[in-house]
Design a protein around this motif. Structure first.
Motif, PDB file in Angstrom:
ATOM      1  N   ASP A 193       0.568  -1.396  -0.150  1.00 15.64           N
ATOM      2  CA  ASP A 193      -0.023  -0.164  -0.055  1.00 15.64           C
ATOM      3  C   ASP A 193       0.242   1.057   0.259  1.00 15.64           C
ATOM      4  O   ASP A 193       0.145   1.984  -0.701  1.00 15.64           O
ATOM      5  N   GLY A 194       1.799   1.588   0.533  1.00 19.11           N
ATOM      6  CA  GLY A 194       2.407   2.976   0.490  1.00 19.11           C
ATOM      7  C   GLY A 194       3.491   2.474  -0.916  1.00 19.11           C
ATOM      8  O   GLY A 194       4.412   3.819  -0.666  1.00 19.11           O
ATOM      9  N   TYR A 195       3.294   2.032  -1.961  1.00 14.55           N
ATOM     10  CA  TYR A 195       4.352   1.676  -3.188  1.00 14.55           C
ATOM     11  C   TYR A 195       3.358   2.006  -4.159  1.00 14.55           C
ATOM     12  O   TYR A 195       3.883   1.783  -5.358  1.00 14.55           O
ATOM     13  N   LYS A 196       2.148   2.101  -3.005  1.00 11.08           N
ATOM     14  CA  LYS A 196       0.648   2.127  -4.334  1.00 11.08           C
ATOM     15  C   LYS A 196       1.214   2.830  -5.575  1.00 11.08           C
ATOM     16  O   LYS A 196       1.757   4.566  -6.064  1.00 11.08           O
ATOM     17  N   GLY A 197       1.570   2.374  -7.572  1.00  9.56           N
ATOM     18  CA  GLY A 197       1.699   3.462  -8.546  1.00  9.56           C
ATOM     19  C   GLY A 197       3.100   3.498  -8.428  1.00  9.56           C
ATOM     20  O   GLY A 197       3.074   3.838  -9.501  1.00  9.56           O
ATOM     21  N   ARG A 198       3.738   2.740  -7.965  1.00  9.73           N
ATOM     22  CA  ARG A 198       5.258   3.115  -7.674  1.00  9.73           C
ATOM     23  C   ARG A 198       5.647   1.323  -8.267  1.00  9.73           C
ATOM     24  O   ARG A 198       6.636   1.610  -8.644  1.00  9.73           O
ATOM     25  N   VAL A 199       5.251   0.800  -7.279  1.00  7.81           N
ATOM     26  CA  VAL A 199       5.689  -1.388  -8.147  1.00  7.81           C
ATOM     27  C   VAL A 199       4.455  -1.911  -8.883  1.00  7.81           C
ATOM     28  O   VAL A 199       3.345  -1.544  -7.850  1.00  7.81           O
ATOM     29  N   THR A 200       4.440  -2.524  -9.530  1.00 13.07           N
ATOM     30  CA  THR A 200       3.917  -3.049 -10.031  1.00 13.07           C
ATOM     31  C   THR A 200       4.139  -4.992  -9.847  1.00 13.07           C
ATOM     32  O   THR A 200       5.442  -4.756 -10.125  1.00 13.07           O
ATOM     33  N   GLY A 201       3.459  -6.218 -10.100  1.00 12.44           N
ATOM     34  CA  GLY A 201       3.694  -7.036 -10.852  1.00 12.44           C
ATOM     35  C   GLY A 201       3.279  -8.284 -10.898  1.00 12.44           C
ATOM     36  O   GLY A 201       1.493  -7.997 -10.676  1.00 12.44           O
ATOM     37  N   ILE A 202       3.052  -9.578 -10.268  1.00 10.15           N
ATOM     38  CA  ILE A 202       2.498 -11.090 -10.278  1.00 10.15           C
ATOM     39  C   ILE A 202       2.400 -11.037  -8.870  1.00 10.15           C
ATOM     40  O   ILE A 202       3.378 -11.478  -8.079  1.00 10.15           O
ATOM     41  N   ILE A 203       0.840 -11.632  -8.622  1.00  9.90           N
ATOM     42  CA  ILE A 203       0.927 -12.208  -7.020  1.00  9.90           C
ATOM     43  C   ILE A 203       0.757 -13.971  -8.231  1.00  9.90           C
ATOM     44  O   ILE A 203      -0.251 -14.445  -8.183  1.00  9.90           O
ATOM     45  N   HIS A 204       2.359 -14.238  -7.889  1.00 10.31           N
ATOM     46  CA  HIS A 204       2.703 -15.939  -8.097  1.00 10.31           C
ATOM     47  C   HIS A 204       1.416 -16.940  -6.865  1.00 10.31           C
ATOM     48  O   HIS A 204       1.112 -16.688  -5.770  1.00 10.31           O
ATOM     49  N   CYS A 205       0.763 -17.572  -7.926  1.00 12.49           N
ATOM     50  CA  CYS A 205       0.376 -19.018  -7.348  1.00 12.49           C
ATOM     51  C   CYS A 205      -0.661 -18.823  -5.637  1.00 12.49           C
ATOM     52  O   CYS A 205      -0.974 -18.548  -5.341  1.00 12.49           O
ATOM     53  N   PHE A 206      -1.136 -17.563  -6.016  1.00 11.37           N
ATOM     54  CA  PHE A 206      -2.860 -17.049  -5.710  1.00 11.37           C
ATOM     55  C   PHE A 206      -2.902 -18.447  -4.797  1.00 11.37           C
ATOM     56  O   PHE A 206      -3.994 -19.154  -5.585  1.00 11.37           O
ATOM     57  N   SER A 207      -3.530 -17.557  -3.748  1.00 11.27           N
ATOM     58  CA  SER A 207      -4.312 -18.594  -2.343  1.00 11.27           C
ATOM     59  C   SER A 207      -4.969 -17.781  -1.530  1.00 11.27           C
ATOM     60  O   SER A 207      -5.059 -19.026  -0.385  1.00 11.27           O
ATOM     61  N   GLY A 208      -4.971 -16.621  -1.987  1.00  9.05           N
ATOM     62  CA  GLY A 208      -5.434 -16.211  -0.602  1.00  9.05           C
ATOM     63  C   GLY A 208      -7.435 -15.605  -0.862  1.00  9.05           C
ATOM     64  O   GLY A 208      -7.309 -16.426  -1.926  1.00  9.05           O
ATOM     65  N   ASN A 209      -8.246 -15.060  -0.315  1.00  4.97           N
ATOM     66  CA  ASN A 209      -8.959 -15.309  -1.010  1.00  4.97           C
ATOM     67  C   ASN A 209      -9.796 -13.519  -0.998  1.00  4.97           C
ATOM     68  O   ASN A 209      -8.802 -13.164  -1.463  1.00  4.97           O
ATOM     69  N   GLN A 210     -11.025 -13.459  -1.884  1.00  9.20           N
ATOM     70  CA  GLN A 210     -11.530 -12.359  -2.680  1.00  9.20           C
ATOM     71  C   GLN A 210     -11.089 -11.446  -2.154  1.00  9.20           C
ATOM     72  O   GLN A 210     -10.624 -10.401  -3.031  1.00  9.20           O
ATOM     73  N   ASP A 211     -11.014 -10.922  -0.880  1.00  9.16           N
ATOM     74  CA  ASP A 211     -10.786  -9.378  -0.059  1.00  9.16           C
ATOM     75  C   ASP A 211      -9.508  -9.185  -0.590  1.00  9.16           C
ATOM     76  O   ASP A 211      -9.043  -7.652  -0.988  1.00  9.16           O
TER      77      ASP A 211
END
Length: 152
Positions: A40-58
């Motif tokens: 959140d502290g880097y919003k707009g300055r870094v992007t990429g991929i959440i590899h092998c996502f295993s989280g929830n909808q939120d």
């Protein structure tokens, strides 16, 4: 590693990505809150991929709002993780990637075996059915999403 040290090292890695204008690929388990808080502290300055996502909808929504693509692997086919399945159902197509995670997480029919890139069609077929989208279109979307990430 001790928890706070892991977070410090993570921040250092993100700082390097920002400095050198690089994308990041994150594999996180049981630390989505820490990851999203830091990102959140880097919003707009870094992007990429959440590899092998295993989280929830939120968690997925927060990560997408921070500019990340969500990549699903063979474990999405296991069927027991209703939370992850709901995330897939609600993942916007423009934020979706599909991966093997080879040599791990072989699709359900091959679970417990070593995973190979040759098994990716099983994951694609599963996601195609869940998303109610033709396989060819899904493949095109995932490839285009990956390409667009590197153009930014």
């Amino acid at each position: 590693f001790e928890h706070n040290l892991q977070k410090e090292i993570f921040v250092c890695q993100i700082d390097l990505a920002v400095k050198y204008k690089k994308k990041i690929i994150i594999h996180t388990r049981e630390s989505f809150d820490d990851v999203t808080q830091i990102l959140d502290g880097y919003k707009g300055r870094v992007t990429g991929i959440i590899h092998c996502f295993s989280g929830n909808q939120d968690q997925m929504k927060k990560l997408i709002n921070l500019g990340f693509l969500i990549s699903f692997a063979g474990n999405i086919t296991y069927g027991k993780n209703s939370s992850m399945l709901e995330s897939l159902k609600n993942c916007p197509l423009e934020s979706l990637l599909i991966e093997t995670d080879s040599p791990y997480l072989a699709p359900a029919g091959l679970r417990g075996q070593q995973n190979f890139p040759a098994y990716i069609p099983e994951t694609y077929n599963f996601i195609s059915e869940i998303k109610k989208i033709k396989l060819e279109k899904l493949s095109e979307i995932a490839v285009n999403n990956f390409g667009k990430l590197w153009e930014k």
